[in-house]
Design an enzyme around this catalytic site. Structure first.
Site, PDB file in Angstrom:
ATOM      1  N   LYS A 288      -9.447 -15.576  -7.333  1.00 28.48           N
ATOM      2  CA  LYS A 288      -8.445 -15.119  -8.461  1.00 28.48           C
ATOM      3  C   LYS A 288      -8.505 -15.577  -9.731  1.00 28.48           C
ATOM      4  O   LYS A 288      -8.403 -16.905  -9.846  1.00 28.48           O
ATOM      5  CB  LYS A 288      -7.259 -15.245  -7.510  1.00 28.48           C
ATOM      6  CG  LYS A 288      -6.742 -13.810  -6.965  1.00 28.48           C
ATOM      7  CD  LYS A 288      -4.962 -14.047  -6.560  1.00 28.48           C
ATOM      8  CE  LYS A 288      -4.357 -12.907  -6.129  1.00 28.48           C
ATOM      9  NZ  LYS A 288      -3.249 -12.984  -5.623  1.00 28.48           N
ATOM     10  N   GLU A 374       5.658  -6.450   7.521  1.00 28.29           N
ATOM     11  CA  GLU A 374       6.986  -5.954   7.685  1.00 28.29           C
ATOM     12  C   GLU A 374       7.638  -5.752   9.223  1.00 28.29           C
ATOM     13  O   GLU A 374       8.652  -5.949   9.520  1.00 28.29           O
ATOM     14  CB  GLU A 374       7.442  -5.041   6.753  1.00 28.29           C
ATOM     15  CG  GLU A 374       7.286  -5.307   5.033  1.00 28.29           C
ATOM     16  CD  GLU A 374       5.558  -5.228   4.781  1.00 28.29           C
ATOM     17  OE1 GLU A 374       5.432  -5.379   3.579  1.00 28.29           O
ATOM     18  OE2 GLU A 374       4.908  -4.804   5.673  1.00 28.29           O
ATOM     19  N   ARG A 402       8.624   0.241   5.621  1.00 26.70           N
ATOM     20  CA  ARG A 402       7.323   0.239   6.467  1.00 26.70           C
ATOM     21  C   ARG A 402       7.822  -0.341   8.104  1.00 26.70           C
ATOM     22  O   ARG A 402       6.808  -0.390   8.887  1.00 26.70           O
ATOM     23  CB  ARG A 402       6.312  -0.984   5.913  1.00 26.70           C
ATOM     24  CG  ARG A 402       6.012  -0.625   4.502  1.00 26.70           C
ATOM     25  CD  ARG A 402       4.902  -1.666   3.965  1.00 26.70           C
ATOM     26  NE  ARG A 402       3.773  -1.464   4.801  1.00 26.70           N
ATOM     27  CZ  ARG A 402       2.333  -1.659   4.174  1.00 26.70           C
ATOM     28  NH1 ARG A 402       2.493  -1.921   2.873  1.00 26.70           N
ATOM     29  NH2 ARG A 402       1.308  -1.589   4.780  1.00 26.70           N
TER      30      ARG A 402
END
Length: 645
Positions: A288, A374, A402
Site C-alpha cells: 500500500k 458485518e 449488509r
C-alpha cells in the site's frame, strides 16, 4: 549521453488499446508516470491514495494483457481504481474526483464502459464476476472475466460463498487476490515468481489433462489420495501453503508473485489468460502506498486523505472548531465503560472511521474488530448480549444494510439489547450515494421493540450514548452524521434520556417544525426567516424516531395550522411514524386537522458533492424548509422566490 527527459508516454495513452501498442520495455515508464499522475491528482482532490498506489503496476499489466473492455475487469470496493480511471479515458477529469459533477471515487457503470460493475462496498467482485462468466458461457462468447479483490475484502463471507459456487460451476474466471498486508523477502519472491510462471504455463494444462485421465481410470479412493498429495506437494515445493484453501474451493492457485515487478506479472497474467481451466486465483503481493514515501511509511493515514502537499506529504489540517461526531462517540463510550465493565466495543474494519479506536486504546480487551464481516459483527454482538454484556456495534449506516437479516432474526426477534451506533447517517459528501446513510430510519423503524435515536448535535450524542448504555430492554440504534459538530457546549458526562421523549426548542403559534437529527440547526434558521415574515414558528427536536413522542406530536398537531417533519432519511422513516401516530389518534380528520407535510430525502440516489450542496439538492436546507412552510400556507409565489433568494 543526452540529459533530455524521456517523452511522457502517458500523454499518448487515451484508452487501454493505446497502451497495448507499446513494447513491454516501455511499461515501466508508463507505471512511473501513472503513479506520479495519481499522486498529483489526489493531492488536489483528496481521496483514497494508498490502495491505488499499490496497484499501479498491476493495473498496467492487466490492461496490457487483457482486451478490456471486451474482457471484463472488476475492481472490488473501488478504492484502488484511480490508476484504472486514468488509463481508461478519464485522465482529463481525474482532478474532479469526488467533487460535485466530477468523477466518482469508485467504479461506476454509468461513468465508463471500462467499469462493468459499480462497487463501493467490499467483497462483491467475485460474485459479480461469476455472474458475468456464466452469462458469457450461456452466450457462447470467449471473453475473459477478471475480479481484483483485496486481502481485507476476502475476510467477508460473501467472497467465500462466491468462490465456493465458482468452484462447483467450473466456469472460466480469474480472481486476482491483491495481498497488501504481507511482504516477500527477495529470495522467496524470485523463486515464487519463477514457480508461479511455471505453474501457470504449459505445466498447468498438462496437470489438468493428467488429473482428468486419473479421474477416469483410477479408483476413486486412490485418485483422491493422489490429488491431495499433488496439492500438498506443490505447496511444499513453492514454500507456500496458502493456496491449499483455494484449491479446496475448486480454484487453481498461482502465486504468490511480486505485484510491483512487471517481469513477473506480465508472463503470469498471459499464461493465466491463455489457460483453459475453470476458476483460477492469482495471488499478487503489493505494498500500500508504493512509490510515495509518506504513504509507504504510514499506510493507514494515507488510505483516505484530504488534500496534501506532494513534496512533504503533509495533509491539510481541518479547522479547529467543534469536535467530530466520531470523536465524541468514542470518548463518550470510554466514559460509560469506565463505570460499566460490561460494555463492549465492536466494529467491522472501521475502527478509526467510527471512533471505536478511541475506545480500543482505553479498553483493548473489550474491543473487537471483526474485519469486513458485518453479518458476523451483529450476531457476535447478539451472543455477547445473551450473557449479560452490553455490546455497542459501531458501524456506518450504509454498511449495516449488509447485515439486515441478522438485525431482524438474531437481534430484534429475540429482543436482545444490542446497541447500534450508526455513523455516517444522512448524506456523506464525497463518497456519494453508495455511502449515504439514507435508509436506516425506514429499515429499522419497521422492526418491533426497536428504540431509535438521532443526535441533533454533539452534546445530544453524549446523552444518547449514556441512554444506550442504560437501556437494557431490547435493541437500540443511535444515528449521527459524518464530520464536525455544531460547536455547542459539551456536558461533562452523559445523562440518560427518557425513552421516547422529545423537546421543544422554540415556541410559536402558527407553524411547527418537528425535526429528527442534525436538521435541527437548519430548522432554527428557518424559524428566524419565517419570523421575519410574520410567521410564528415552533421548533421541536423529536430525538426519538421510535417510539414517537405521541404527547409532543399531539400537542404540535392540535396547536398549529401546519406541522412539518424534517429528517435526513428516506421516505418510510420518521415522518411515516408521525403520520401513523396522528392518523391512529384521529388528529388528521376534520376541519381542525393540521396540514401535515413530511420532508425527507428525495426518491433518488444523490451523487457525491459537498454535504451542504447535497442537502440543498435534496430540499432539506434552510431555504427548502422555509419554502415548504410558505407553500403549505398557500404562498406559492413567495415560496418560489425564497428558494432562489
Amino acid at each position: 549521453m543526452s540529459n533530455r527527459p524521456e517523452t511522457p508516454l502517458l500523454d499518448h495513452i487515451r484508452v487501454p488499446a493505446d497502451l497495448r501498442t507499446l513494447p513491454v520495455s516501455d511499461l515501466r515508464q508508463v507505471a512511473d508516470e501513472l503513479r506520479s499522475e495519481m499522486i498529483d491528482a489526489v493531492s488536489v482532490t483528496g481521496g483514497h491514495l494508498g490502495a491505488g498506489l499499490g496497484v499501479v503496476e498491476l493495473t498496467v499489466a492487466l490492461h496490457y494483457i487483457f482486451d478490456t473492455p471486451h474482457d471484463r475487469l472488476i475492481w472490488d470496493v473501488g478504492h484502488q481504481a484511480y490508476p484504472h480511471k486514468i488509463l481508461t479515458g478519464r485522465r482529463d477529469r481525474i482532478r474532479t474526483l469526488r467533487m460535485g459533477g466530477g468523477l466518482s471515487g469508485f467504479t461506476k457503470r454509468s461513468e465508463s464502459e471500462y467499469d462493468p460493475f459499480g462497487a463501493a462496498h467490499s467483497s462483491t467482485s467475485i460474485s459479480a464476476g461469476l455472474g458475468m462468466a456464466i452469462a458469457r458461457d450461456l452466450s457462447h462468447d470467449n471473453n475473459n472475466v477478471i475480479a481484483v479483490i483485496g486481502d481485507g475484502a476476502m475476510s467477508a463471507g460473501m467472497a467465500y460463498e462466491a468462490m465456493n459456487n465458482a468452484g462447483s460451476l467450473k466456469s472460466r474466471l480469474i480472481v486476482i487476490l491483491n495481498d497488501n498486508d504481507m511482504s516477500i523477502a527477495p529470495p522467496v519472491g524470485a523463486m515464487s515468481a519463477y514457480l508461479a510462471k511455471l505453474a501457470s504455463g504449459p505445466y498447468a494444462n498438462i496437470r489438468e489433462t493428467a488429473k482428468q485421465l486419473a479421474a477416469k481410470h483410477l479408483p476413486k479412493v486412490i485418485y483422491e489420495k493422489a490429488k491431495k498429495a499433488e496439492e500438498y506437494g506443490r505447496a511444499f515445493v513453492t514454500g507456500n501453503s496458502s493456496g491449499t484453501l483455494f484449491e479446496e474451493l475448486g480454484f487453481y492457485y498461482v502465486g504468490p508473485i511480486d505485484g510491483h515487478n512487471l517481469d513477473h506479472l506480465l508472463p503470469v497474467l498471459k499464461n493465466v489468460r491463455d489457460l483453459q481451466h475453470g476458476p483460477v486465483l492469482v495471488h499478487v503481493v503489493t505494498q500500500k502506498g508504493k512509490g510515495y514515501a509518506p504513504a509507504e511509511a504510514s499506510a493507514d493515514k494515507y488510505h483516505g486523505v484530504v488534500t496534501f502537499d506532494v513534496v512533504t506529504g503533509a495533509q491539510a489540517k481541518p479547522k479547529a472548531n467543534a469536535p467530530s461526531y466520531q470523536k465524541v462517540f468514542g470518548e463518550s463510550l470510554v466514559k460509560e465503560a469506565q463505570r460499566d465493565d460490561k460494555i463492549i466495543g465492536i466494529t467491522a474494519a472501521m475502527p478509526s472511521g467510527t471512533g471505536i479506536d478511541i475506545f480500543g486504546k482505553a479498553f483493548p480487551d473489550r474491543t473487537f474488530d471483526v474485519g469486513i464481516a458485518e453479518q458476523h459483527a451483529v450476531t457476535f454482538a447478539g451472543g455477547l448480549a445473551t450473557e449479560g454484556y452490553k455490546p455497542f456495534v459501531a458501524i456506518y449506516s450504509t454498511f449495516l444494510q449488509r447485515a439486515y437479516d441478522q438485525v431482524v432474526h438474531d437481534i430484534a426477534i429475540q429482543k436482545l439489547p444490542v446497541r447500534f451506533a450508526m455513523d455516517r447517517a444522512g448524506l456523506v459528501g464525497a463518497d456519494g450515494a453508495t455511502h449515504a446513510g439514507s435508509f436506516d430510519l425506514a429499515y429499522l423503524g419497521c422492526l418491533p421493540d426497536f428504540v431509535i435515536m438521532a443526535a441533533a448535535d454533539e452534546a445530544d450524542l453524549v446523552h444518547m450514548v449514556a441512554t444506550q448504555a442504560a437501556y437494557n430492554e431490547g435493541p437500540s440504534a443511535l444515528r449521527y452524521p459524518r464530520g464536525e459538530g455544531v460547536g455547542i457546549e459539551m456536558p461533562e458526562r452523559g445523562i440518560p434520556l427518557e425513552i421516547g421523549r422529545g423537546r421543544i426548542i422554540r415556541e410559536g403559534t402558527t407553524v411547527a417544525l418537528l425535526t429528527l437529527g442534525t436538521r435541527l440547526a437548519e430548522a432554527q434558521k428557518a424559524a428566524e426567516d419565517l419570523a421575519a415574515r410574520g410567521i410564528s414558528t415552533t421548533v421541536a427536536d423529536a430525538r426519538f424516531a421510535k417510539p414517537v413522542d405521541r404527547d409532543l406530536v399531539r400537542r404540535l398537531a392540535r396547536n398549529h395550522e401546519v406541522l412539518i417533519t424534517v429528517e435526513e432519511g428516506s421516505i418510510g422513516g420518521f415522518g411515516a411514524q408521525v403520520f401513523q401516530a396522528l392518523s391512529e389518534d384521529g388528529l388528521l380528520d376534520g376541519h381542525r386537522a393540521p396540514r401535515l407535510r413530511c420532508m425527507v430525502l428525495p426518491d433518488v440516489f444523490i451523487d457525491h458533492d459537498k454535504p451542504d450542496r447535497m442537502y440543498a439538492r435534496a430540499g432539506l436546507d434552510t431555504k427548502a424548509i422555509v419554502a415548504k412552510v410558505l407553500e403549505t400556507l398557500g404562498h406559492q409565489a413567495e415560496a418560489a422566490k425564497s428558494l432562489i433568494a
